[in-house]
Design an enzyme around this catalytic site. Structure first.
Site, PDB file in Angstrom:
ATOM      1  N   GLU A  77       0.823  -1.225   0.000  1.00 35.23           N
ATOM      2  CA  GLU A  77       0.000   0.000   0.000  1.00 35.23           C
ATOM      3  C   GLU A  77       0.853   1.269   0.000  1.00 35.23           C
ATOM      4  OE1 GLU A  77      -2.975  -0.231   3.210  1.00 35.23           O
ATOM      5  OE2 GLU A  77      -4.489  -0.200   1.640  1.00 35.23           O
TER       6      GLU A  77
ATOM      7  N   LYS B 159     -13.412   0.824  -3.033  1.00 36.60           N
ATOM      8  CA  LYS B 159     -14.395   1.248  -2.022  1.00 36.60           C
ATOM      9  C   LYS B 159     -15.522   2.035  -2.706  1.00 36.60           C
ATOM     10  CE  LYS B 159     -11.361   1.670   2.096  1.00 36.60           C
ATOM     11  NZ  LYS B 159     -10.809   2.563   3.111  1.00 36.60           N
TER      12      LYS B 159
ATOM     13  N   HIS C 189       9.705 -26.408   0.401  1.00 44.67           N
ATOM     14  CA  HIS C 189       9.183 -27.551  -0.362  1.00 44.67           C
ATOM     15  C   HIS C 189       8.108 -27.115  -1.350  1.00 44.67           C
ATOM     16  CE1 HIS C 189      11.409 -30.287   2.325  1.00 44.67           C
ATOM     17  NE2 HIS C 189      11.316 -29.224   3.104  1.00 44.67           N
TER      18      HIS C 189
END
Ligand code: PA5
Length: 406
Positions: free
Chosen positions: A270, A393, A291
């Site tokens: 951000e 938003k 792994h």
């Protein structure tokens, strides 16, 4: 104490010339951090006042003793730092009461159904955290919790069970606090979400969890010694980026730091990921991920560098067949993995904290917050906004035909 090894596994990618060039442009930045317009970020009083700290400690004590479940509502910077420190410091099993549940980080009906069922016969206290006071996910979480609590508690009891952390003046959450007569903590106007763990945003819930917030703050203050190191790290990352290392893997060797890497991803993504710029942060928990991701880092597309975080002192668990402690073996793994990855193509910037405790976490959080801001300034982006986040938003608001209200 933080110890750094920024050259050992990077030397073939980072030349002195690159560093000097960037160092020059960072001189101005250093000045603005030390005694210029960003100096407030080094002053603990910018994050929390003495009076508020006393209130935090008192209200936290009350909260600990008066609920079975403590519900923390918030998203992004309003909860990630708290979750990171909590998971790093609390025991994995048999944690003390109250139990902590985070809400407002998703819109999953399945998750809410489980929470509602789980808390139905339990006493709860809620801390709602939103700096803007206008964010959808926490506003929905609060709506649900308020409804449940109104069915269970009187108006007077509600006032002792809802604590709101938000801006001193702005936002619909502040309005809601006034209407309900709820107790509030203030988020200082100059401190943005992802930099707010040393404000009441992080300090209050951490204190409820029994974490020693005064020592955490001491770690922040001692972190001043590490300003130079934070600049050095920011420059090294930028040099690596310019060499085509577009992805930064935050690699830890302790499961307890998993949420710390989540916080780092949030902090760096951000702060720096805008205007078509920034390094993509990912996270790795070793030795588990050797792994899986380990294969890519050794031989996959050549675009990654690691920031490896190790802990020096850990509990002593003897492994008889090697005549070593588990911690010694984990340290060998860290060093050998850095060596192996570096031998092919993946460099690593290494940091060690002396222990996993409040003091060291205070230092580490400050170190990374400073580096994230400096790194953004080095690439000429504003570290303090997140216009991309605002976009989703506002599209959701449009789709709901309403602005978010608490
Ligand atoms: O770091 C940030 O600024 C963001 O992640 C915000 O914390 C997040 O969007 C939540 O915002 P608010 O606290 O206003 O609800």
């Amino acid at each position: 104490m933080i110890k750094s090894e920024f050259n050992k596994y990077t030397a073939k990618f980072i030349s002195g010339v690159d560093q000097v060039k960037l160092n020059k442009s960072s001189k101005k930045l250093i000045k603005s951090f030390v005694d210029g317009e960003l100096a407030y970020l080094n002053d603990i009083n910018s994050y929390v006042s003495k009076e508020e700290l006393n209130d935090i400690i008192k209200v936290a004590e009350y909260t600990r003793n008066n609920c079975d479940v403590f519900i923390v509502i918030g998203i992004g910077g309003s909860y990630m730092g708290t979750k990171a420190i909590m998971e790093a410091l609390l025991p994995t099993f048999n944690r003390e009461k109250p139990e902590v549940i985070f809400l407002g980080t998703n819109l999953s009906s399945l998750y809410y159904r489980d929470v509602i069922e789980y808390i139905k016969d339990k006493d709860v206290i809620v801390n709602v955290i939103s700096k803007s006071g206008e964010t959808l996910e926490p506003s929905i979480a609060f709506d649900i919790m308020e409804y449940i609590m109104k069915g269970k508690y009187s108006e007077e009891e509600m006032k002792e069970r809802i604590i709101i952390t938000t801006d001193a003046k702005k936002g619909s959450l502040r309005k809601k606090a006034k209407e309900g007569g709820y107790f509030t903590f203030e988020i200082p106007p100059k401190i943005g979400g992802r930099f707010s763990v040393f404000t009441p945003v992080g300090l209050f819930p951490l204190a409820v969890m029994g974490i020693d917030i005064l020592t955490l703050l001491e770690g922040f203050m001692s972190g001043s010694e590490y300003l130079d190191k934070a600049f050095e790290y920011a420059i090294a990352r930028e040099v690596l980026f310019r060499k085509g290392k577009y992805v930064e893997a935050f690699t830890v060797y302790d499961e307890k730091l998993y949420y710390f890497t989540e916080w780092l991803k949030q902090l760096f993504a951000e702060t720096q990921g805008k205007n078509g710029k920034g390094i993509l942060p990912i996270s790795i928990v070793n030795t588990r991920d050797l792994h899986s991701m380990g294969q890519f880092l050794q031989q996959g597309k050549d675009i990654v560098f690691e920031t490896t975080i190790g802990i020096i002192d850990e509990p002593v668990i003897k492994i008889n067949k090697y005549d070593k402690t588990l911690q010694e073996i984990n340290r060998i793994a860290l060093e050998k993995v850095c060596e192996a990855h570096y031998s092919d193509k993946t460099p690593s910037l290494v940091l060690y904290a002396s222990q996993l405790d409040e003091f060291n976490l205070g230092e580490l959080v400050r170190f990374f917050m400073t580096s994230a801001i400096v790194g953004a300034l080095l690439i000429d982006v504003n570290p303090f906004d997140q216009p991309g986040v605002e976009k989703y938003k506002s599209l959701i608001n449009d789709a709901l035909n309403s602005i978010v209200i608490f």
